[in-house]
Design a protein around this motif. Sequence first.
Motif, short mmCIF file in Angstrom:
data_model
loop_
_atom_site.label_atom_id
_atom_site.label_comp_id
_atom_site.label_asym_id
_atom_site.label_seq_id
_atom_site.Cartn_x
_atom_site.Cartn_y
_atom_site.Cartn_z
N GLY A 123 8.66 18.30 -8.12
CA GLY A 123 10.08 17.98 -8.06
C GLY A 123 10.75 18.09 -9.42
O GLY A 123 11.86 18.62 -9.54
N ILE A 124 10.08 17.59 -10.47
CA ILE A 124 10.66 17.66 -11.81
C ILE A 124 10.72 19.11 -12.30
O ILE A 124 11.72 19.53 -12.90
CB ILE A 124 9.86 16.79 -12.80
CG1 ILE A 124 9.92 15.32 -12.37
CG2 ILE A 124 10.43 16.93 -14.21
CD1 ILE A 124 9.05 14.40 -13.20
N PHE A 125 9.67 19.88 -12.04
CA PHE A 125 9.67 21.30 -12.42
C PHE A 125 10.84 22.03 -11.76
O PHE A 125 11.53 22.85 -12.39
CB PHE A 125 8.35 21.97 -12.03
CG PHE A 125 7.29 21.88 -13.07
CD1 PHE A 125 7.50 22.38 -14.36
CD2 PHE A 125 6.05 21.31 -12.79
CE1 PHE A 125 6.51 22.30 -15.33
CE2 PHE A 125 5.06 21.22 -13.76
CZ PHE A 125 5.29 21.72 -15.03
N MET A 126 11.09 21.76 -10.48
CA MET A 126 12.20 22.40 -9.78
C MET A 126 13.55 21.95 -10.33
O MET A 126 14.50 22.74 -10.40
CB MET A 126 12.11 22.09 -8.28
CG MET A 126 10.96 22.77 -7.56
SD MET A 126 10.90 22.32 -5.80
CE MET A 126 12.48 22.99 -5.23
N GLY A 185 12.64 18.19 -22.52
CA GLY A 185 12.26 16.82 -22.20
C GLY A 185 11.79 16.69 -20.77
O GLY A 185 10.79 16.02 -20.48
N PHE A 186 12.47 17.37 -19.86
CA PHE A 186 12.08 17.31 -18.46
C PHE A 186 10.78 18.07 -18.21
O PHE A 186 9.99 17.68 -17.34
CB PHE A 186 13.21 17.85 -17.58
CG PHE A 186 14.25 16.82 -17.25
CD1 PHE A 186 14.42 16.36 -15.96
CD2 PHE A 186 15.05 16.27 -18.24
CE1 PHE A 186 15.36 15.38 -15.66
CE2 PHE A 186 15.99 15.30 -17.96
CZ PHE A 186 16.16 14.85 -16.66
N LEU A 187 10.54 19.14 -18.96
CA LEU A 187 9.26 19.83 -18.85
C LEU A 187 8.12 18.92 -19.30
O LEU A 187 7.03 18.92 -18.72
CB LEU A 187 9.28 21.11 -19.70
CG LEU A 187 10.13 22.26 -19.15
CD1 LEU A 187 10.21 23.39 -20.17
CD2 LEU A 187 9.57 22.77 -17.82
N LEU A 188 8.37 18.12 -20.34
CA LEU A 188 7.38 17.15 -20.79
C LEU A 188 7.08 16.13 -19.69
O LEU A 188 5.91 15.79 -19.45
CB LEU A 188 7.89 16.43 -22.05
CG LEU A 188 7.04 15.26 -22.57
CD1 LEU A 188 5.67 15.76 -23.01
CD2 LEU A 188 7.76 14.54 -23.71
N TYR A 189 8.11 15.67 -19.02
CA TYR A 189 7.91 14.70 -17.93
C TYR A 189 7.04 15.29 -16.82
O TYR A 189 6.15 14.61 -16.29
CB TYR A 189 9.26 14.28 -17.34
CG TYR A 189 10.19 13.57 -18.30
CD1 TYR A 189 9.69 12.76 -19.31
CD2 TYR A 189 11.57 13.71 -18.20
CE1 TYR A 189 10.54 12.10 -20.18
CE2 TYR A 189 12.43 13.05 -19.06
CZ TYR A 189 11.91 12.25 -20.06
OH TYR A 189 12.75 11.61 -20.92
N ALA A 219 1.61 15.59 -14.15
CA ALA A 219 0.47 16.39 -13.71
C ALA A 219 -0.84 15.83 -14.26
O ALA A 219 -1.88 15.83 -13.58
CB ALA A 219 0.65 17.84 -14.15
N ILE A 220 -0.82 15.34 -15.49
CA ILE A 220 -2.02 14.73 -16.08
C ILE A 220 -2.42 13.47 -15.32
O ILE A 220 -3.61 13.18 -15.13
CB ILE A 220 -1.79 14.41 -17.57
CG1 ILE A 220 -1.57 15.71 -18.36
CG2 ILE A 220 -2.96 13.63 -18.16
CD1 ILE A 220 -1.17 15.49 -19.81
N LEU A 224 11.99 15.66 -3.05
CA LEU A 224 10.62 15.62 -3.56
C LEU A 224 10.40 14.46 -4.54
O LEU A 224 9.47 13.66 -4.38
CB LEU A 224 10.28 16.95 -4.24
CG LEU A 224 9.99 18.13 -3.31
CD1 LEU A 224 9.73 19.40 -4.13
CD2 LEU A 224 8.81 17.84 -2.41
N SER A 225 11.25 14.38 -5.55
CA SER A 225 11.08 13.30 -6.53
C SER A 225 11.40 11.95 -5.90
O SER A 225 10.79 10.94 -6.24
CB SER A 225 11.98 13.53 -7.75
OG SER A 225 11.51 14.61 -8.51
N GLY A 226 12.36 11.93 -4.98
CA GLY A 226 12.72 10.68 -4.34
C GLY A 226 11.58 10.10 -3.53
O GLY A 226 11.19 8.94 -3.69
N LEU A 227 11.02 10.92 -2.63
CA LEU A 227 9.91 10.45 -1.80
C LEU A 227 8.72 10.02 -2.64
O LEU A 227 8.12 8.96 -2.42
CB LEU A 227 9.50 11.55 -0.82
CG LEU A 227 10.42 11.81 0.37
CD1 LEU A 227 10.00 13.08 1.10
CD2 LEU A 227 10.42 10.62 1.33
N SER A 228 8.36 10.85 -3.63
CA SER A 228 7.16 10.56 -4.42
C SER A 228 7.38 9.41 -5.40
O SER A 228 6.51 8.55 -5.55
CB SER A 228 6.70 11.82 -5.17
OG SER A 228 7.74 12.34 -5.98
N ALA A 229 8.54 9.37 -6.05
CA ALA A 229 8.80 8.28 -6.99
C ALA A 229 8.87 6.95 -6.25
O ALA A 229 8.33 5.94 -6.72
CB ALA A 229 10.11 8.53 -7.74
#
Length: 418
Positions: free
Chosen positions: A311-314, A391-395, A400-401, A331-336
Amino acid sequence: MNHLKGRNQNTTIYFGWYVILVGFLITAIRAGIGMQTLGFIVAPMEDEMNWSSSAITMCITLQLVVAAMVGPSIGRLLDKIGAKKILCVGLVANGIMLVLVSMVTALWQLAVVMIVLGGVTQACIGNTLIMPFITKWFSKKRGFVMGLVSAGANLGSALLAPLIVSLMGDSADWRHAWFIIGLIPIFVIAPIVYFILNKSENKAKIREEVTKENGDADKPEMTFTVKAALKTVVFWRVIVAWNLIDFAMKGVLLNKIPYALEMNFSQNDAAGILVVYGVCALLGKLIIGWISDKIGLHWIGIILSIFQAIGIFMFVDASSTYVLYIAYGVLSGLSAGGLIALMPIILADYFGSKFQGALSGITISLLLFSSVGGPLSASIISDITGSYKNGFLLYALLTAIAVILFVFIRKPQNLERV
Protein backbone atom coordinates in the motif's frame (compact mmCIF):
# COMPACT_ATOMS: atom_id res chain seq x y z
CA MET A 1 -7.99 -1.39 42.57
CA ASN A 2 -10.93 0.63 41.32
CA HIS A 3 -12.95 -0.52 38.38
CA LEU A 4 -16.49 -0.80 37.14
CA LYS A 5 -18.88 -3.26 38.64
CA GLY A 6 -19.03 -6.48 36.74
CA ARG A 7 -22.70 -6.14 35.87
CA ASN A 8 -25.19 -3.34 35.78
CA GLN A 9 -27.62 -4.10 38.59
CA ASN A 10 -30.62 -3.05 36.52
CA THR A 11 -29.85 -5.08 33.40
CA THR A 12 -28.36 -8.37 32.34
CA ILE A 13 -25.77 -6.67 30.13
CA TYR A 14 -22.24 -7.60 31.10
CA PHE A 15 -20.59 -4.39 32.26
CA GLY A 16 -17.48 -5.17 30.28
CA TRP A 17 -19.40 -4.01 27.22
CA TYR A 18 -19.80 -0.57 28.79
CA VAL A 19 -16.04 -0.57 29.22
CA ILE A 20 -15.78 -1.34 25.50
CA LEU A 21 -17.95 1.72 24.81
CA VAL A 22 -15.58 3.88 26.87
CA GLY A 23 -12.56 2.56 25.00
CA PHE A 24 -14.28 3.01 21.65
CA LEU A 25 -15.20 6.65 22.35
CA ILE A 26 -11.72 7.52 23.58
CA THR A 27 -9.91 5.95 20.64
CA ALA A 28 -12.37 7.65 18.27
CA ILE A 29 -11.77 11.15 19.62
CA ARG A 30 -8.03 10.64 20.12
CA ALA A 31 -7.48 9.54 16.53
CA GLY A 32 -10.05 11.90 15.07
CA ILE A 33 -8.12 14.88 16.40
CA GLY A 34 -4.72 13.22 16.56
CA MET A 35 -2.06 11.95 14.18
CA GLN A 36 -4.57 11.04 11.50
CA THR A 37 -5.86 14.60 11.11
CA LEU A 38 -3.06 16.82 12.46
CA GLY A 39 -1.66 16.78 8.94
CA PHE A 40 -4.42 19.18 7.95
CA ILE A 41 -2.82 21.98 9.97
CA VAL A 42 0.79 21.48 8.86
CA ALA A 43 0.52 23.17 5.46
CA PRO A 44 -1.65 26.11 6.68
CA MET A 45 0.73 26.61 9.61
CA GLU A 46 3.70 26.66 7.25
CA ASP A 47 2.02 29.29 5.08
CA GLU A 48 0.80 31.51 7.92
CA MET A 49 3.70 31.27 10.35
CA ASN A 50 6.61 30.63 7.94
CA TRP A 51 7.69 27.58 9.92
CA SER A 52 9.25 24.52 8.29
CA SER A 53 7.31 21.27 8.18
CA SER A 54 10.04 19.52 10.16
CA ALA A 55 9.83 22.14 12.94
CA ILE A 56 6.07 21.68 13.20
CA THR A 57 6.39 17.91 13.07
CA MET A 58 9.07 18.01 15.76
CA CYS A 59 6.69 19.85 18.08
CA ILE A 60 3.98 17.29 17.41
CA THR A 61 6.20 14.25 17.87
CA LEU A 62 8.03 15.44 20.98
CA GLN A 63 4.82 14.83 22.90
CA LEU A 64 5.51 11.14 22.32
CA VAL A 65 8.87 11.53 24.06
CA VAL A 66 7.10 12.83 27.16
CA ALA A 67 4.59 10.00 26.92
CA ALA A 68 7.46 7.52 26.73
CA MET A 69 9.06 9.03 29.84
CA VAL A 70 5.93 8.95 31.99
CA GLY A 71 4.34 5.88 30.38
CA PRO A 72 5.72 3.31 32.86
CA SER A 73 4.46 5.36 35.82
CA ILE A 74 1.03 5.79 34.24
CA GLY A 75 0.93 2.06 33.52
CA ARG A 76 1.60 1.22 37.16
CA LEU A 77 -1.07 3.71 38.23
CA LEU A 78 -3.56 1.97 35.95
CA ASP A 79 -2.90 -1.31 37.76
CA LYS A 80 -3.25 0.39 41.16
CA ILE A 81 -5.99 3.05 40.98
CA GLY A 82 -8.00 2.08 37.93
CA ALA A 83 -8.79 3.92 34.73
CA LYS A 84 -11.37 6.62 35.52
CA LYS A 85 -9.10 9.41 36.74
CA ILE A 86 -6.34 8.66 34.25
CA LEU A 87 -8.65 8.63 31.23
CA CYS A 88 -10.52 11.79 32.23
CA VAL A 89 -7.28 13.70 32.82
CA GLY A 90 -6.06 12.60 29.41
CA LEU A 91 -9.25 13.71 27.67
CA VAL A 92 -9.28 17.13 29.31
CA ALA A 93 -5.59 17.60 28.52
CA ASN A 94 -6.29 16.67 24.91
CA GLY A 95 -9.01 19.28 24.57
CA ILE A 96 -7.03 22.04 26.28
CA MET A 97 -4.06 21.26 24.04
CA LEU A 98 -6.09 21.78 20.87
CA VAL A 99 -7.69 24.99 22.16
CA LEU A 100 -4.27 26.41 23.05
CA VAL A 101 -2.78 25.30 19.72
CA SER A 102 -5.40 27.45 18.01
CA MET A 103 -3.97 30.48 19.84
CA VAL A 104 -0.21 30.05 19.35
CA THR A 105 1.77 32.85 17.75
CA ALA A 106 5.32 31.50 18.14
CA LEU A 107 6.99 28.17 17.55
CA TRP A 108 8.09 27.84 21.17
CA GLN A 109 4.46 28.15 22.25
CA LEU A 110 3.45 25.31 19.94
CA ALA A 111 6.31 23.23 21.32
CA VAL A 112 5.36 23.81 24.97
CA VAL A 113 1.67 23.06 24.39
CA MET A 114 2.32 19.95 22.32
CA ILE A 115 5.08 18.59 24.55
CA VAL A 116 3.40 19.12 27.93
CA LEU A 117 -0.31 18.62 27.26
CA GLY A 118 0.23 16.36 24.27
CA GLY A 119 2.53 14.16 26.33
CA VAL A 120 -0.08 13.84 29.07
CA THR A 121 -2.69 13.01 26.45
CA GLN A 122 -0.63 10.29 24.79
CA ALA A 123 0.35 8.74 28.12
CA CYS A 124 -3.18 8.72 29.55
CA ILE A 125 -5.39 7.78 26.59
CA GLY A 126 -3.05 6.03 24.18
CA ASN A 127 -3.68 2.48 23.00
CA THR A 128 -0.96 1.15 25.26
CA LEU A 129 -3.05 2.24 28.26
CA ILE A 130 -6.54 1.68 26.86
CA MET A 131 -5.91 -1.91 25.81
CA PRO A 132 -4.63 -3.20 29.17
CA PHE A 133 -7.75 -1.74 30.75
CA ILE A 134 -9.87 -3.70 28.26
CA THR A 135 -7.98 -6.98 28.71
CA LYS A 136 -8.93 -7.12 32.39
CA TRP A 137 -12.55 -7.60 31.38
CA PHE A 138 -12.24 -10.20 28.63
CA SER A 139 -10.12 -13.28 28.08
CA LYS A 140 -11.73 -15.64 25.55
CA LYS A 141 -13.17 -12.77 23.51
CA ARG A 142 -10.08 -10.63 23.92
CA GLY A 143 -9.08 -10.44 20.27
CA PHE A 144 -12.53 -9.43 19.10
CA VAL A 145 -13.15 -6.76 21.73
CA MET A 146 -9.69 -5.23 21.34
CA GLY A 147 -10.28 -5.04 17.61
CA LEU A 148 -13.65 -3.44 18.28
CA VAL A 149 -12.17 -0.80 20.58
CA SER A 150 -9.30 0.08 18.25
CA ALA A 151 -11.82 0.40 15.40
CA GLY A 152 -13.05 3.53 17.13
CA ALA A 153 -9.93 5.33 15.93
CA ASN A 154 -10.91 4.88 12.33
CA LEU A 155 -14.52 5.83 12.81
CA GLY A 156 -13.30 8.96 14.59
CA SER A 157 -10.99 9.97 11.76
CA ALA A 158 -13.61 9.15 9.12
CA LEU A 159 -16.18 11.36 10.85
CA LEU A 160 -13.95 14.20 12.02
CA ALA A 161 -11.77 14.64 8.92
CA PRO A 162 -14.66 16.07 6.83
CA LEU A 163 -15.75 18.17 9.82
CA ILE A 164 -12.25 19.63 10.20
CA VAL A 165 -12.05 20.45 6.48
CA SER A 166 -15.49 22.07 6.69
CA LEU A 167 -14.54 24.15 9.74
CA MET A 168 -11.32 25.27 8.08
CA GLY A 169 -13.24 26.41 5.01
CA ASP A 170 -11.75 27.78 1.82
CA SER A 171 -9.50 30.10 3.82
CA ALA A 172 -7.85 27.13 5.60
CA ASP A 173 -8.66 28.68 9.00
CA TRP A 174 -6.98 26.01 11.12
CA ARG A 175 -7.27 28.12 14.28
CA HIS A 176 -11.06 28.19 14.16
CA ALA A 177 -11.27 24.47 13.39
CA TRP A 178 -8.94 23.39 16.18
CA PHE A 179 -10.61 25.59 18.79
CA ILE A 180 -14.04 24.11 18.07
CA ILE A 181 -12.75 20.53 17.87
CA GLY A 182 -10.88 20.95 21.15
CA LEU A 183 -14.13 21.46 23.03
CA ILE A 184 -15.39 17.96 22.17
CA PRO A 185 -13.15 15.85 24.46
CA ILE A 186 -13.62 18.28 27.36
CA PHE A 187 -17.37 18.81 27.31
CA VAL A 188 -18.64 15.68 25.55
CA ILE A 189 -16.35 12.66 25.85
CA ALA A 190 -14.86 13.22 29.33
CA PRO A 191 -18.27 13.54 31.07
CA ILE A 192 -19.53 10.39 29.34
CA VAL A 193 -16.43 8.44 30.38
CA TYR A 194 -16.67 9.71 33.96
CA PHE A 195 -20.34 8.76 34.19
CA ILE A 196 -19.78 5.22 32.91
CA LEU A 197 -16.71 4.60 35.06
CA ASN A 198 -18.07 6.25 38.19
CA LYS A 199 -19.07 2.99 39.85
CA SER A 200 -16.19 0.85 41.00
CA GLU A 201 -15.20 -2.13 43.09
CA ASN A 202 -12.26 -4.38 43.81
CA LYS A 203 -10.30 -6.44 41.36
CA ALA A 204 -11.40 -9.77 42.76
CA LYS A 205 -15.00 -9.00 41.86
CA ILE A 206 -13.94 -8.07 38.35
CA ARG A 207 -12.17 -11.36 37.83
CA GLU A 208 -15.21 -13.20 39.18
CA GLU A 209 -17.44 -11.48 36.64
CA VAL A 210 -14.91 -11.85 33.84
CA THR A 211 -14.54 -15.57 34.33
CA LYS A 212 -18.31 -15.97 34.61
CA GLU A 213 -18.82 -14.06 31.37
CA ASN A 214 -16.17 -16.00 29.51
CA GLY A 215 -16.90 -19.42 30.96
CA ASP A 216 -13.39 -20.05 32.31
CA ALA A 217 -13.81 -19.60 36.04
CA ASP A 218 -11.94 -22.83 36.71
CA LYS A 219 -8.98 -21.84 34.55
CA PRO A 220 -6.76 -19.31 36.34
CA GLU A 221 -4.88 -17.17 33.87
CA MET A 222 -1.23 -17.94 33.31
CA THR A 223 0.82 -14.80 32.99
CA PHE A 224 4.34 -13.40 32.97
CA THR A 225 5.54 -10.94 35.53
CA VAL A 226 6.99 -7.82 33.93
CA LYS A 227 10.50 -8.96 34.82
CA ALA A 228 9.92 -12.39 33.30
CA ALA A 229 8.44 -10.92 30.10
CA LEU A 230 11.43 -8.64 29.61
CA LYS A 231 13.75 -11.66 29.79
CA THR A 232 12.12 -13.44 26.85
CA VAL A 233 13.52 -13.24 23.33
CA VAL A 234 9.98 -13.18 21.95
CA PHE A 235 9.16 -9.94 23.75
CA TRP A 236 12.10 -8.15 22.14
CA ARG A 237 11.29 -9.53 18.70
CA VAL A 238 7.78 -8.16 19.12
CA ILE A 239 9.18 -4.78 20.21
CA VAL A 240 11.55 -4.53 17.22
CA ALA A 241 8.82 -5.53 14.76
CA TRP A 242 6.42 -3.12 16.42
CA ASN A 243 8.96 -0.29 16.20
CA LEU A 244 9.46 -0.85 12.47
CA ILE A 245 5.73 -0.97 11.76
CA ASP A 246 4.95 1.91 14.10
CA PHE A 247 7.74 3.99 12.53
CA ALA A 248 6.13 3.58 9.13
CA MET A 249 2.51 3.93 10.18
CA LYS A 250 3.03 7.02 12.35
CA GLY A 251 5.14 8.58 9.61
CA VAL A 252 2.49 7.96 6.98
CA LEU A 253 -0.32 9.09 9.29
CA LEU A 254 1.18 12.52 9.91
CA ASN A 255 2.73 13.14 6.49
CA LYS A 256 0.17 11.62 4.13
CA ILE A 257 -1.86 14.82 3.74
CA PRO A 258 1.14 17.10 3.00
CA TYR A 259 2.43 14.46 0.55
CA ALA A 260 -0.97 14.14 -1.14
CA LEU A 261 -1.09 17.93 -1.51
CA GLU A 262 2.47 17.85 -2.87
CA MET A 263 1.25 15.42 -5.56
CA ASN A 264 -1.42 18.01 -6.49
CA PHE A 265 -4.36 16.27 -4.87
CA SER A 266 -6.89 18.58 -3.21
CA GLN A 267 -7.83 18.98 0.46
CA ASN A 268 -11.10 17.21 -0.34
CA ASP A 269 -9.16 14.33 -1.92
CA ALA A 270 -7.05 14.11 1.24
CA ALA A 271 -10.16 14.12 3.41
CA GLY A 272 -11.68 11.49 1.14
CA ILE A 273 -8.81 9.06 1.55
CA LEU A 274 -9.08 9.50 5.32
CA VAL A 275 -12.72 8.44 5.14
CA VAL A 276 -11.88 5.39 2.99
CA TYR A 277 -8.89 4.61 5.21
CA GLY A 278 -11.03 4.95 8.32
CA VAL A 279 -13.74 2.61 7.06
CA CYS A 280 -11.24 0.01 5.81
CA ALA A 281 -9.11 0.17 8.95
CA LEU A 282 -12.25 -0.26 11.04
CA LEU A 283 -13.09 -3.38 9.05
CA GLY A 284 -9.50 -4.57 9.35
CA LYS A 285 -9.57 -4.26 13.12
CA LEU A 286 -12.87 -6.07 13.45
CA ILE A 287 -11.76 -8.86 11.12
CA ILE A 288 -8.37 -9.28 12.80
CA GLY A 289 -9.93 -9.09 16.24
CA TRP A 290 -12.22 -11.95 15.26
CA ILE A 291 -9.72 -14.22 13.50
CA SER A 292 -6.94 -13.57 16.04
CA ASP A 293 -8.79 -15.88 18.42
CA LYS A 294 -8.69 -18.62 15.79
CA ILE A 295 -5.31 -18.63 13.98
CA GLY A 296 -1.66 -17.93 14.78
CA LEU A 297 -0.96 -14.27 15.50
CA HIS A 298 2.40 -14.31 13.72
CA TRP A 299 0.74 -15.36 10.46
CA ILE A 300 -1.62 -12.43 10.75
CA GLY A 301 1.36 -10.13 11.29
CA ILE A 302 3.13 -11.46 8.20
CA ILE A 303 0.12 -11.01 5.91
CA LEU A 304 -0.79 -7.56 7.20
CA SER A 305 2.79 -6.28 6.97
CA ILE A 306 2.99 -7.40 3.34
CA PHE A 307 -0.22 -5.54 2.49
CA GLN A 308 0.97 -2.46 4.36
CA ALA A 309 4.26 -2.37 2.44
CA ILE A 310 2.45 -2.77 -0.90
CA GLY A 311 0.00 0.00 0.00
CA ILE A 312 2.78 2.46 0.86
CA PHE A 313 4.72 1.60 -2.31
CA MET A 314 1.59 2.30 -4.38
CA PHE A 315 0.96 5.55 -2.51
CA VAL A 316 4.42 6.85 -3.45
CA ASP A 317 3.59 7.27 -7.15
CA ALA A 318 -0.20 7.46 -7.08
CA SER A 319 -1.23 8.77 -10.48
CA SER A 320 -4.92 9.28 -9.76
CA THR A 321 -7.39 9.64 -6.93
CA TYR A 322 -8.50 6.08 -7.62
CA VAL A 323 -4.97 4.71 -7.06
CA LEU A 324 -4.61 6.89 -3.97
CA TYR A 325 -7.81 5.47 -2.52
CA ILE A 326 -6.82 1.87 -3.30
CA ALA A 327 -3.22 2.26 -2.08
CA TYR A 328 -3.74 4.18 1.12
CA GLY A 329 -7.45 3.94 1.74
CA VAL A 330 -7.97 0.23 1.12
CA LEU A 331 -4.65 -1.65 1.33
CA SER A 332 -3.00 0.48 4.01
CA GLY A 333 -6.30 0.98 5.79
CA LEU A 334 -7.15 -2.70 6.13
CA SER A 335 -3.61 -3.71 7.07
CA ALA A 336 -2.84 -0.78 9.39
CA GLY A 337 -6.12 -1.27 11.19
CA GLY A 338 -5.33 -4.93 11.68
CA LEU A 339 -1.75 -4.27 12.82
CA ILE A 340 -2.83 -1.65 15.35
CA ALA A 341 -5.31 -4.13 16.80
CA LEU A 342 -2.83 -7.01 16.61
CA MET A 343 0.03 -5.69 18.72
CA PRO A 344 -1.89 -5.25 22.01
CA ILE A 345 -3.50 -8.64 21.39
CA ILE A 346 -0.05 -10.21 21.10
CA LEU A 347 1.08 -8.67 24.39
CA ALA A 348 -2.03 -9.84 26.22
CA ASP A 349 -2.10 -13.30 24.64
CA TYR A 350 1.62 -14.00 24.94
CA PHE A 351 2.26 -12.54 28.40
CA GLY A 352 -1.11 -12.45 30.20
CA SER A 353 -3.28 -9.58 31.41
CA LYS A 354 -2.42 -9.23 35.10
CA PHE A 355 0.50 -6.85 34.59
CA GLN A 356 -0.57 -5.41 31.25
CA GLY A 357 -0.72 -1.86 32.60
CA ALA A 358 2.90 -1.88 33.73
CA LEU A 359 4.10 -3.86 30.71
CA SER A 360 2.31 -1.54 28.29
CA GLY A 361 3.73 1.50 30.07
CA ILE A 362 7.22 0.11 29.49
CA THR A 363 6.30 -0.59 25.88
CA ILE A 364 5.55 3.11 25.36
CA SER A 365 9.14 3.90 26.29
CA LEU A 366 10.48 1.18 24.03
CA LEU A 367 8.54 2.65 21.10
CA LEU A 368 10.24 6.02 21.48
CA PHE A 369 12.34 5.43 18.35
CA SER A 370 9.33 4.89 16.14
CA SER A 371 7.14 7.50 17.81
CA VAL A 372 9.61 10.29 17.13
CA GLY A 373 11.53 9.01 14.13
CA GLY A 374 8.52 7.95 12.07
CA PRO A 375 6.69 11.27 11.75
CA LEU A 376 9.87 13.36 11.74
CA SER A 377 11.86 11.44 9.13
CA ALA A 378 9.70 12.24 6.09
CA SER A 379 9.43 15.90 7.15
CA ILE A 380 13.22 16.22 7.39
CA ILE A 381 13.66 14.46 4.05
CA SER A 382 11.07 16.83 2.55
CA ASP A 383 12.89 19.90 3.89
CA ILE A 384 16.18 18.62 2.43
CA THR A 385 15.00 17.24 -0.92
CA GLY A 386 11.79 19.18 -1.47
CA SER A 387 9.69 16.00 -1.54
CA TYR A 388 8.18 13.44 0.83
CA LYS A 389 8.73 10.62 -1.67
CA ASN A 390 11.95 9.16 -0.26
CA GLY A 391 10.50 9.24 3.23
CA PHE A 392 7.58 7.12 2.11
CA LEU A 393 9.92 4.69 0.36
CA LEU A 394 11.74 4.32 3.68
CA TYR A 395 8.44 3.52 5.39
CA ALA A 396 7.67 0.80 2.86
CA LEU A 397 11.13 -0.75 3.27
CA LEU A 398 10.92 -0.88 7.07
CA THR A 399 7.50 -2.50 6.89
CA ALA A 400 8.91 -5.15 4.56
CA ILE A 401 11.66 -5.90 7.11
CA ALA A 402 8.98 -6.37 9.78
CA VAL A 403 7.56 -9.20 7.67
CA ILE A 404 10.76 -11.18 8.26
CA LEU A 405 10.64 -10.58 12.01
CA PHE A 406 7.09 -11.88 12.27
CA VAL A 407 8.28 -15.21 10.87
CA PHE A 408 10.27 -15.73 14.09
CA ILE A 409 7.64 -14.58 16.58
CA ARG A 410 5.91 -17.38 18.51
CA LYS A 411 4.02 -17.51 21.78
CA PRO A 412 6.41 -18.32 24.65
CA GLN A 413 5.72 -21.59 26.44
CA ASN A 414 7.40 -21.18 29.83
CA LEU A 415 4.77 -19.16 31.64
CA GLU A 416 5.13 -18.11 35.24
CA ARG A 417 2.04 -18.50 37.41
CA VAL A 418 1.42 -15.45 39.60
